[in-house]
Design an enzyme around this catalytic site. Structure first.
Site, PDB file in Angstrom:
ATOM      1  N   GLY A  19      -4.443  -4.391  -3.807  1.00 39.59           N
ATOM      2  CA  GLY A  19      -5.402  -3.352  -4.181  1.00 39.59           C
ATOM      3  C   GLY A  19      -4.588  -2.144  -4.579  1.00 39.59           C
ATOM      4  N   HIS A  20      -4.511  -1.877  -5.865  1.00 42.99           N
ATOM      5  CA  HIS A  20      -3.672  -0.777  -6.367  1.00 42.99           C
ATOM      6  C   HIS A  20      -4.580   0.337  -6.877  1.00 42.99           C
ATOM      7  CE1 HIS A  20      -0.062  -3.695  -7.079  1.00 42.99           C
ATOM      8  NE2 HIS A  20      -0.499  -3.698  -5.840  1.00 42.99           N
ATOM      9  N   ASP A  45       0.811  -1.225   0.000  1.00 43.99           N
ATOM     10  CA  ASP A  45       0.000   0.000   0.000  1.00 43.99           C
ATOM     11  C   ASP A  45       0.842   1.271   0.000  1.00 43.99           C
ATOM     12  OD1 ASP A  45      -2.198  -1.674   0.102  1.00 43.99           O
ATOM     13  OD2 ASP A  45      -2.293  -1.607   2.288  1.00 43.99           O
ATOM     14  N   LYS A  68       1.988   1.910  -5.114  1.00 41.24           N
ATOM     15  CA  LYS A  68       2.575   1.333  -6.338  1.00 41.24           C
ATOM     16  C   LYS A  68       1.695   1.596  -7.554  1.00 41.24           C
ATOM     17  CE  LYS A  68       2.485  -2.597  -4.244  1.00 41.24           C
ATOM     18  NZ  LYS A  68       2.174  -2.177  -2.857  1.00 41.24           N
ATOM     19  N   GLN A 116       2.107  -6.182  -3.010  1.00 44.40           N
ATOM     20  CA  GLN A 116       2.572  -6.219  -1.619  1.00 44.40           C
ATOM     21  C   GLN A 116       3.885  -5.415  -1.489  1.00 44.40           C
ATOM     22  OE1 GLN A 116       1.507  -9.670  -2.954  1.00 44.40           O
ATOM     23  NE2 GLN A 116      -0.414  -8.665  -2.512  1.00 44.40           N
TER      24      GLN A 116
HETATM   25  P1  GDP Z   1      -0.630   0.207  -3.585  1.00 50.33           P
HETATM   26  O1  GDP Z   1      -1.271  -1.041  -3.098  1.00 50.33           O
HETATM   27  O2  GDP Z   1       0.827   0.262  -3.290  1.00 50.33           O
HETATM   28  O3  GDP Z   1      -0.925   0.505  -5.020  1.00 50.33           O
HETATM   29  O4  GDP Z   1      -1.286   1.384  -2.734  1.00 50.33           O
HETATM   30  P2  GDP Z   1      -2.857   1.567  -2.360  1.00 50.33           P
HETATM   31  O5  GDP Z   1      -3.575   1.991  -3.566  1.00 50.33           O
HETATM   32  O6  GDP Z   1      -3.356   0.357  -1.646  1.00 50.33           O
HETATM   33  O7  GDP Z   1      -2.776   2.687  -1.262  1.00 50.33           O
HETATM   34  C1  GDP Z   1      -2.208   3.929  -1.547  1.00 50.33           C
HETATM   35  C2  GDP Z   1      -3.269   5.014  -1.263  1.00 50.33           C
HETATM   36  O8  GDP Z   1      -2.642   6.263  -1.242  1.00 50.33           O
HETATM   37  C3  GDP Z   1      -4.309   5.100  -2.358  1.00 50.33           C
HETATM   38  O9  GDP Z   1      -5.532   5.500  -1.779  1.00 50.33           O
HETATM   39  C4  GDP Z   1      -3.770   6.188  -3.276  1.00 50.33           C
HETATM   40  O10 GDP Z   1      -4.791   6.861  -3.993  1.00 50.33           O
HETATM   41  C5  GDP Z   1      -3.131   7.111  -2.263  1.00 50.33           C
HETATM   42  N1  GDP Z   1      -1.959   7.861  -2.739  1.00 50.33           N
HETATM   43  C6  GDP Z   1      -0.955   7.440  -3.551  1.00 50.33           C
HETATM   44  N2  GDP Z   1      -0.002   8.390  -3.665  1.00 50.33           N
HETATM   45  C7  GDP Z   1      -0.411   9.435  -2.901  1.00 50.33           C
HETATM   46  C8  GDP Z   1       0.157  10.710  -2.574  1.00 50.33           C
HETATM   47  O11 GDP Z   1       1.250  11.081  -2.999  1.00 50.33           O
HETATM   48  N3  GDP Z   1      -0.576  11.501  -1.738  1.00 50.33           N
HETATM   49  C9  GDP Z   1      -1.789  11.126  -1.218  1.00 50.33           C
HETATM   50  N4  GDP Z   1      -2.411  11.957  -0.400  1.00 50.33           N
HETATM   51  N5  GDP Z   1      -2.337   9.927  -1.514  1.00 50.33           N
HETATM   52  C10 GDP Z   1      -1.654   9.102  -2.329  1.00 50.33           C
HETATM   53  P1  IMO Z   2      -0.843  -4.274  -2.157  1.00 52.40           P
HETATM   54  O1  IMO Z   2      -0.348  -4.891  -3.446  1.00 52.40           O
HETATM   55  C1  IMO Z   2      -1.004  -4.533   2.195  1.00 52.40           C
HETATM   56  C2  IMO Z   2      -1.031  -8.549   3.933  1.00 52.40           C
HETATM   57  C3  IMO Z   2      -2.273  -9.008   4.662  1.00 52.40           C
HETATM   58  C4  IMO Z   2      -1.661  -9.950   5.687  1.00 52.40           C
HETATM   59  C5  IMO Z   2      -0.519 -10.600   4.914  1.00 52.40           C
HETATM   60  C6  IMO Z   2      -0.851 -11.953   4.326  1.00 52.40           C
HETATM   61  O2  IMO Z   2      -2.121  -3.540  -2.274  1.00 52.40           O
HETATM   62  O3  IMO Z   2       0.249  -3.486  -1.519  1.00 52.40           O
HETATM   63  P2  IMO Z   2      -2.367 -12.727   2.278  1.00 52.40           P
HETATM   64  O4  IMO Z   2      -3.833 -12.489   1.996  1.00 52.40           O
HETATM   65  O5  IMO Z   2      -1.469 -12.199   1.243  1.00 52.40           O
HETATM   66  O6  IMO Z   2      -2.090 -14.162   2.634  1.00 52.40           O
HETATM   67  O7  IMO Z   2      -2.094 -11.899   3.635  1.00 52.40           O
HETATM   68  O8  IMO Z   2      -0.199  -9.694   3.860  1.00 52.40           O
HETATM   69  N1  IMO Z   2      -1.252  -8.076   2.542  1.00 52.40           N
HETATM   70  C7  IMO Z   2      -1.205  -6.790   2.163  1.00 52.40           C
HETATM   71  N2  IMO Z   2      -1.040  -5.677   2.893  1.00 52.40           N
HETATM   72  N3  IMO Z   2      -1.096  -4.445   0.852  1.00 52.40           N
HETATM   73  C8  IMO Z   2      -1.233  -5.564   0.112  1.00 52.40           C
HETATM   74  O9  IMO Z   2      -1.178  -5.556  -1.242  1.00 52.40           O
HETATM   75  C9  IMO Z   2      -1.328  -6.813   0.760  1.00 52.40           C
HETATM   76  N4  IMO Z   2      -1.492  -8.078   0.352  1.00 52.40           N
HETATM   77  C10 IMO Z   2      -1.429  -8.850   1.443  1.00 52.40           C
HETATM   78  O10 IMO Z   2      -2.944  -7.937   5.256  1.00 52.40           O
HETATM   79  O11 IMO Z   2      -1.072  -9.189   6.719  1.00 52.40           O
HETATM   80 MG    MG Z   3      -2.829  -1.674  -1.846  1.00 50.03          MG
END
Ligand code: GDP
Ligand code: IMO
Ligand code: MG
Length: 428
Positions: free
Chosen positions: A42-43, A15, A18, A226
């Site tokens: 979840g990207h 999170d 990416k 991840q």
């Molecule tokens: P990922 O799994 O690495 O793709 O990240 P996620 O999408 O799960 O979580 C990142 C969250 O931060 C999302 O809600 C993005 O919209 C938000 N986000 C990403 N870059 C920025 C930033 O530079 N500033 C802010 N405020 N939010 C951001």
């Molecule tokens: P993205 O790609 C954050 C965490 C789960 C749990 C552990 C194992 O959005 O960054 P799993 O279901 O993979 O067996 O769970 O890994 N986890 C994540 N945490 N971002 C993710 O993906 C994750 N995918 C798995 O919360 O702690």
């Molecule tokens: Mg994510």
């Protein structure tokens, strides 16, 4: 080989942002490949006035003329993939060509049930807090050589044979170990055939598609899911996911040779978050953590769970620099720190009275360390409209420069908001 390969991976517990960094780069590459994980990811991409959350589809899907590959290292939940793809189609946003590697493994309904059972069995203290997307059980079947691959969905007889074997085993686990009801072959077989029919036009030879692109001089971007601290080898084992989230996983998970990767960009949040259980040395419990969670919108993109929040951990980040061979850092969510009076950054751990500068993933070590903080003065200004380095407040520049000095890696991208154009490019 005329083309080149780049990777964008997570350096923390996932999170990091990416999806948005891949989206920022996707316009200048030709192929985007997801290489591990599954619908646990979840990207988020905020573009064109909408928010997209990609679980299985690569984050380059919004760009016409690109190819998006779901690599062999991914575990694919076909139902989820179909829903995600149809969601894009309904909006007319399925702009890239999709290729699903035939040798990627299928997450079956019993994997998801077993994921829940396994967590129940673990109980408090051992529970990982998985996303319950069947990731662990599916990778177990893959490595145990009884898994079902995407290409099997296209061959009714082979599917029947493999599913019979795999389901028999899974039902034994469900009934004899977990004392649950078995799942019925007929339902799953029919579903799996229907998935195969729908996905047939997209199932192909991932590695070959990538090689042809490279031979044609194109650029291939590997998108990690991840993060390094959730990597099954290099993370905080056993509180990790079941795949190699590090850049090296990009080779095995897509069929790209290691020497072809010329750029390894590690996405790093300006602070830290973690979903699920496991050690988190810089976790800020109480008000500071709550502030970061609210300002950063730190709720899981896949499960909606509140994320645990804390301060930037340079001990862990330097570990990520090493095990990935990072060439650049994409620093996200710097804007979320605006308004904090003091910004603690962890520069070492204190372990049994000793200063420890090297990260160790082991649980017994990490549970017993105390972070040693270097405190930075914060800034009040709203930086969400800053598009250049010079426009940032001096305190923010000092914060970023310190990360570069400590890690020895340049910060090549700074996120100052979630929207597509809220960023400062410094070479990415
Ligand atoms: P990922 O799994 O690495 O793709 O990240 P996620 O999408 O799960 O979580 C990142 C969250 O931060 C999302 O809600 C993005 O919209 C938000 N986000 C990403 N870059 C920025 C930033 O530079 N500033 C802010 N405020 N939010 C951001
Ligand atoms: P993205 O790609 C954050 C965490 C789960 C749990 C552990 C194992 O959005 O960054 P799993 O279901 O993979 O067996 O769970 O890994 N986890 C994540 N945490 N971002 C993710 O993906 C994750 N995918 C798995 O919360 O702690
Ligand atoms: Mg994510």
């Amino acid at each position: 080989m005329k083309g080149k390969v780049e990777a964008i991976i997570g350096t923390q517990w996932g999170d990091e942002g990416k999806g948005r960094v891949v989206d920022a780069v996707a316009s200048r590459v030709d192929v985007v490949v997801r290489y591990q994980g599954g619908a646990n990811a979840g990207h988020t991409v905020m573009a064109e006035g909408e928010t997209y959350i990609f679980h299985l589809l690569p984050s380059g899907m919004l760009y016409p003329g690109k190819t998006c590959v779901i690599g062999n290292g991914v575990v694919v939940d076909p139902q989820q993939l179909i829903e995600e793809f149809e969601g894009l189609q309904e909006k007319g946003k399925d702009r890239a060509r999709l290729v699903v590697s035939g040798n990627a493994h299928v997450v079956m309904p019993y994997h998801k049930v077993l994921d829940g059972m396994e967590e129940r069995f673990r109980g408090m203290g051992h529970r990982i807090g998985t996303t319950r997307r069947g990731i662990g059980p599916c990778y177990m079947d893959k490595v145990s050589r009884r898994g079902i691959r995407m290409e099997d969905l296209l061959e009714p007889d082979i599917l029947r044979e493999k599913l019979t074997f795999n389901l028999e085993y899974s039902n034994l686990l469900l009934t004899r170990i977990y004392e649950e009801s078995p799942l019925s072959f007929g339902d799953i077989y029919d579903k799996a055939l229907a998935w195969g029919k729908k996905l047939a036009p997209y199932i192909g030879d991932g590695p070959l598609v990538i090689h042809r692109a490279l031979e044609a001089g194109e650029t291939v971007l590997l998108e990690g899911a991840q993060g390094t601290l959730l990597d099954v080898d290099h993370g905080t084992y056993p509180f990790v996911t079941s795949s190699n989230a590090v850049g090296g996983g990009g080779c095995t998970g897509s069929g790209v040779g290691p020497v072809w990767i010329s750029r390894m960009t590690g996405v790093t949040k300006a602070y830290c978050t973690r979903v699920g259980a496991g050690p988190f040395p810089t976790e800020a419990k109480g008000e500071a953590g709550d502030r970061l969670r609210e300002r950063g919108g730190e709720y899981g993109a896949t499960t909606g769970r509140p994320r645990r929040c804390g301060w930037l951990d340079l001990v862990a980040l330097k570990h990520s620099v090493r095990v990935n061979g990072l060439t650049g850092i994409a620093l996200t969510k710097l804007d979320v720190l605006s308004g904090e009076k003091i910004l603690p950054v962890c520069v070492a751990y204190s372990h049994e009275g000793q200063r420890e500068e090297n990260f160790r993933g082991g649980y017994s070590f990490l549970e017993n360390v105390k972070p040693v903080y270097h405190e930075f003065p914060g800034w009040d200004a709203d930086i969400s409209l800053c598009n250049t380095w010079e426009a940032l407040p001096e305190e923010a520049r000092k914060y970023v420069s310190f990360i570069e000095e400590e890690t020895g890696v340049p910060v090549v991208f700074i996120g100052v908001g979630a929207k597509r154009d809220q960023m400062i490019r410094r070479g990415l």
